[in-house]
Design a protein around this motif. Structure first.
Motif, short mmCIF file in Angstrom:
data_model
loop_
_atom_site.label_atom_id
_atom_site.label_comp_id
_atom_site.label_asym_id
_atom_site.label_seq_id
_atom_site.Cartn_x
_atom_site.Cartn_y
_atom_site.Cartn_z
N THR A 29 -3.81 -9.51 3.07
CA THR A 29 -2.48 -9.04 2.68
C THR A 29 -1.88 -7.94 3.79
O THR A 29 -0.74 -7.59 3.81
N GLN A 59 0.93 -16.16 -4.05
CA GLN A 59 1.17 -15.74 -5.52
C GLN A 59 -0.17 -15.86 -6.09
O GLN A 59 -0.29 -15.05 -7.19
N LYS A 60 -1.21 -16.04 -5.54
CA LYS A 60 -2.72 -15.95 -5.97
C LYS A 60 -3.33 -14.70 -5.44
O LYS A 60 -4.24 -14.25 -6.30
N LEU A 61 -2.82 -14.10 -4.54
CA LEU A 61 -3.37 -12.99 -3.91
C LEU A 61 -3.49 -11.55 -4.78
O LEU A 61 -2.14 -11.55 -5.54
N ASP A 62 -4.25 -10.79 -4.62
CA ASP A 62 -4.15 -9.42 -5.39
C ASP A 62 -3.56 -8.41 -4.24
O ASP A 62 -3.78 -9.08 -2.92
N TYR A 63 -2.75 -7.30 -4.38
CA TYR A 63 -2.19 -6.56 -3.29
C TYR A 63 -2.80 -5.05 -3.53
O TYR A 63 -1.91 -4.32 -4.17
N PRO A 64 -3.84 -5.01 -3.00
CA PRO A 64 -4.28 -3.68 -3.06
C PRO A 64 -3.75 -2.72 -2.30
O PRO A 64 -3.27 -2.92 -1.13
N TYR A 114 -4.25 -0.19 -0.16
CA TYR A 114 -5.03 0.32 0.79
C TYR A 114 -4.65 1.97 1.30
O TYR A 114 -5.17 2.70 1.32
N SER A 130 0.42 -0.38 2.82
CA SER A 130 0.03 -1.76 2.41
C SER A 130 1.22 -2.60 1.88
O SER A 130 2.19 -2.21 1.15
N ASP A 167 3.66 -6.59 -2.69
CA ASP A 167 3.39 -7.63 -3.63
C ASP A 167 3.75 -8.85 -2.92
O ASP A 167 4.10 -9.09 -1.60
N ALA A 168 3.94 -10.10 -3.64
CA ALA A 168 4.29 -11.40 -3.13
C ALA A 168 5.17 -11.48 -2.25
O ALA A 168 5.39 -12.17 -1.24
#
Length: 253
Positions: free
Chosen positions: A130, A152-157, A159, A163, A166-167
């Motif tokens: 991301t 849509q499947k990713l997490d959004y840490p 960092y 960072s 979101d999607a």
């Protein structure tokens, strides 16, 4: 013999334009029809040309199979490495090469910084999808429906404060990268690390790899690193040209 080879090879670009009859082949080569026929028969025997029912010739399936096999066996890392080394010699910073495989973006080559402060990235290690500049380039080249499905499947840490949140923001960033043809990570993964990246493209124009230059703030500021973008892009273009066969092997300087 060399003249016959030269003439035979001259037939292939003609047939790439579309099917041609014997007369047209002979005219293009500037030879008698009997000579053209002999060359065509030889190419036909090797599957490089095919004679249609209307007596015209077209490129043969064997030629496409050879081209596909050659592309599959190209080692982008082997081709890119000398260019990465020259880029490193010019700037002194860490240089990476990455590819997209089975849902991950992996580093496949690295040239370490000459400065005492170094990055802990490793060859074979996945990158943070991301935020990493190389990941943005590789994912931005995917068809839109694939980009959306991945986003849509990713997490959004989180960092850092920079960072991708979101999607929706990620998709906007990928669209921007797709349009401009380069990417950055300015403190998105680590506050103190900045990165600029450019795509390596194959003969079909698709992105096959991405290369980047990264450096910590204590060595250069983000603005100073961005001044290297033209050099990074020229290096990526040189790798692309050699990988796709568009240009002869040469240095990037």
């Amino acid at each position: 013999m060399s003249q016959s080879v030269d003439r035979a090879l001259g037939i292939l670009p003609l047939l790439a334009e579309g099917p041609a009859d014997l007369g047209r082949v002979a005219d293009r080569l500037g030879v008698h029809k009997s000579t053209a026929l002999r060359l065509l028969r030889t190419l036909h025997e090797h599957g490089l040309v095919y004679r249609q029912s209307d007596q015209r010739y077209r490129l043969g399936a064997r030629l496409f199979a050879l081209a596909q096999e050659a592309m599959e066996n190209l080692d982008v890392r082997e081709i890119a490495h000398p260019h990465l080394v020259r880029l490193h010699e010019s700037c002194g910073h860490t240089v990476h090469l990455a590819v997209y495989e089975e849902g991950e973006v992996l580093y496949i080559d690295k040239v370490d910084s000459r400065y005492p402060v170094r990055m802990y990235s490793r060859i074979g290690k996945p990158v943070a999808l991301t935020v990493a500049a190389v990941a943005k380039l590789l994912l931005a080249d995917l068809p839109e429906h694939e980009r959306r499905a991945i986003a849509q499947k990713l997490d959004y840490p989180a960092y850092t404060s920079r960072s991708t949140p979101d999607a929706a923001a990620f998709l906007r960033e990928l669209e921007k990268v797709r349009e401009q043809g380069w990417a950055t990570d300015l403190g998105g993964h680590e506050e103190s690390i900045n990165c600029v990246a450019a795509p390596v493209r194959g003969a079909d124009g698709r992105v096959v790899a991405a290369m980047s230059v990264s450096a910590p703030n204590v060595v250069v500021t983000a603005d100073e690193l961005l001044t290297l973008l033209p050099l990074v892009r020229r290096t990526a273009d040189a790798i692309s040209g050699e990988y796709s066969g568009r240009t002869p092997v040469k240095g990037t300087a």
